[in-house]
Design an enzyme around this catalytic site. Structure first.
Site, short mmCIF file in Angstrom:
data_model
loop_
_atom_site.label_atom_id
_atom_site.label_comp_id
_atom_site.label_asym_id
_atom_site.label_seq_id
_atom_site.Cartn_x
_atom_site.Cartn_y
_atom_site.Cartn_z
N ASN A 1 -0.07 6.75 6.20
CA ASN A 1 1.07 5.92 6.61
C ASN A 1 0.94 4.53 5.96
OD1 ASN A 1 2.64 4.37 9.35
ND2 ASN A 1 3.56 5.93 8.08
N HIS B 1 1.11 1.08 3.79
CA HIS B 1 2.01 -0.05 3.61
C HIS B 1 1.39 -0.97 2.55
CE1 HIS B 1 -0.94 -2.11 6.04
NE2 HIS B 1 -0.74 -1.27 7.03
N GLY C 1 -0.27 -3.56 2.67
CA GLY C 1 -1.65 -3.97 2.92
C GLY C 1 -2.64 -2.98 2.32
N HIS C 2 -2.37 -1.69 2.52
CA HIS C 2 -3.25 -0.67 1.93
C HIS C 2 -3.20 -0.74 0.41
CE1 HIS C 2 -2.26 1.47 5.85
NE2 HIS C 2 -3.57 1.52 5.85
N GLN D 1 -12.14 8.74 16.31
CA GLN D 1 -12.00 7.33 16.66
C GLN D 1 -10.83 7.07 17.61
OE1 GLN D 1 -11.45 6.36 12.36
NE2 GLN D 1 -10.06 4.79 13.10
N LEU E 1 0.56 -6.77 8.62
CA LEU E 1 1.04 -5.41 8.35
C LEU E 1 0.11 -4.41 9.02
CD1 LEU E 1 2.21 -5.51 4.62
CD2 LEU E 1 3.46 -6.13 6.70
N SER E 2 0.70 -3.39 9.62
CA SER E 2 -0.07 -2.35 10.31
C SER E 2 0.79 -1.11 10.42
CB SER E 2 -0.44 -2.84 11.72
OG SER E 2 -0.83 -1.74 12.53
O1 PAF Z 1 -9.09 1.42 9.05
C1 PAF Z 1 -8.80 2.63 9.08
O2 PAF Z 1 -7.71 3.05 8.70
C2 PAF Z 1 -9.83 3.62 9.64
O3 PAF Z 1 -10.52 3.08 10.71
C3 PAF Z 1 -10.78 4.17 8.57
C4 PAF Z 1 -11.66 3.08 8.00
C5 PAF Z 1 -9.98 4.83 7.48
C6 PAF Z 1 -11.70 5.23 9.20
O4 PAF Z 1 -10.98 6.30 9.72
#
Ligand code: PAF
Length: 273
Positions: free
Chosen positions: A28, A30, A32-33, A57, A181-182
């Site tokens: 997903n 954006h 930022g990535h 997680q 951004l998230s």
């Molecule tokens: O920051 C994230 O999107 C997640 O915590 C990561 C580092 C990909 C681990 O699942």
């Protein structure tokens, strides 16, 4: 760009390269990535992004099932950015047996702030990142400062296990109004989206107060109260020293961190000062 779903394909593609640079994500994507990917491209001889929504997680009541899975759109963005390889394993590929070996971060960094409100979160993050590191075997990995505590936990994991990986920290990308951004911003209604920037405003005000000499505890309490008054449910707004996220003694570089729920959406942000 290659999209691969298995470890065998990934290893074959990576065999000729000496300096893979890696950006782990849950998809997903954006801007930022994409900024993380650009940093990776500048640092390695091949760039790998992973897309894997990591069940370990998420707490049982959290958004694992509804977390947006947008592989096609993600790949289009990654290809346009110049990424070389996307590793998008299935759960069965990455966790063929239940992942009962886990990485437990020390409580001093893993059980505070996010770790206090999302127990086990950093065990899940550290475990998957360690596993992705062993899959990709990067020499460089890029993490965003948006997830400030995650970055600290990963840095410490790399240091304590002597992993030969340089961890690069990338600045948080923000929308025009200042909202970090998230992927979770997509859950917000238009009215909530307008309100969402108030988290960063509260952090900035709290930082300003501490800089002006207000006691940390008083500034934190006031910031929590101000957000609560606006209808948020704050988990924490805290001022910590940057080096280890412990309470500041005074004079050292600091960071204001916060997490709060707006309706059903939990947002986090932080500001260094
Ligand atoms: O920051 C994230 O999107 C997640 O915590 C990561 C580092 C990909 C681990 O699942």
């Amino acid at each position: 760009m290659h999209l691969v779903h298995t470890l065998a394909e990934l290893r074959e593609l990576l065999a000729p390269f000496r300096k893979p640079a890696f950006v782990p994500t849950m998809g997903n994507l954006h801007a930022g990535h994409i900024a993380l990917v650009s940093q990776a491209i500048a640092r390695g001889d091949v760039t790998v992004a992973s897309i894997f929504v990591n069940r370990l997680q998420f707490l049982p009541h959290e958004d694992f099932d509804t977390y947006p899975r947008t592989l096609q759109a993600d790949c289009a963005q990654l290809e346009a950015a110049g990424c070389d390889i996307v590793f998008a394993p299935s759960e069965r590929e990455l966790y063929p047996q239940p992942q009962t070996f886990k990485v437990h971060p020390p409580a001093a960094i893993g059980d505070i702030l996010e770790g206090q409100f999302r127990p086990g979160f950093f065990i899940g993050v550290s475990t998957v990142v360690m596993k992705l590191f062993t899959c990709v075997q990067p020499r460089v990995a890029v993490f965003g400062k948006k997830d400030y505590q995650q970055l600290m936990v990963i840095r410490e994991m790399v240091r304590q296990f002597a992993l030969p990986i340089e961890i690069v920290a990338a600045e948080t990308r923000r929308a025009d109004d200042g909202l970090a951004l998230s992927s979770r911003n997509g859950y917000l209604s238009p009215a909530q989206r307008q309100e969402a920037v108030q988290l960063s405003h509260a952090l900035r005000r709290m930082a300003g107060q501490v800089q002006a000499g207000v006691a940390v505890a008083a500034a934190e309490a006031e910031a929590m109260e101000a957000l609560a008054q606006r209808g948020w449910q704050p988990d924490y707004l805290a001022v910590r020293r940057r080096s280890d996220l412990q309470a500041p003694a005074g004079g050292e570089p600091m960071v204001a961190l916060g997490a709060a729920k707006l309706g059903a959406t939990r947002l986090i942000d932080n500001i260094e000062f």
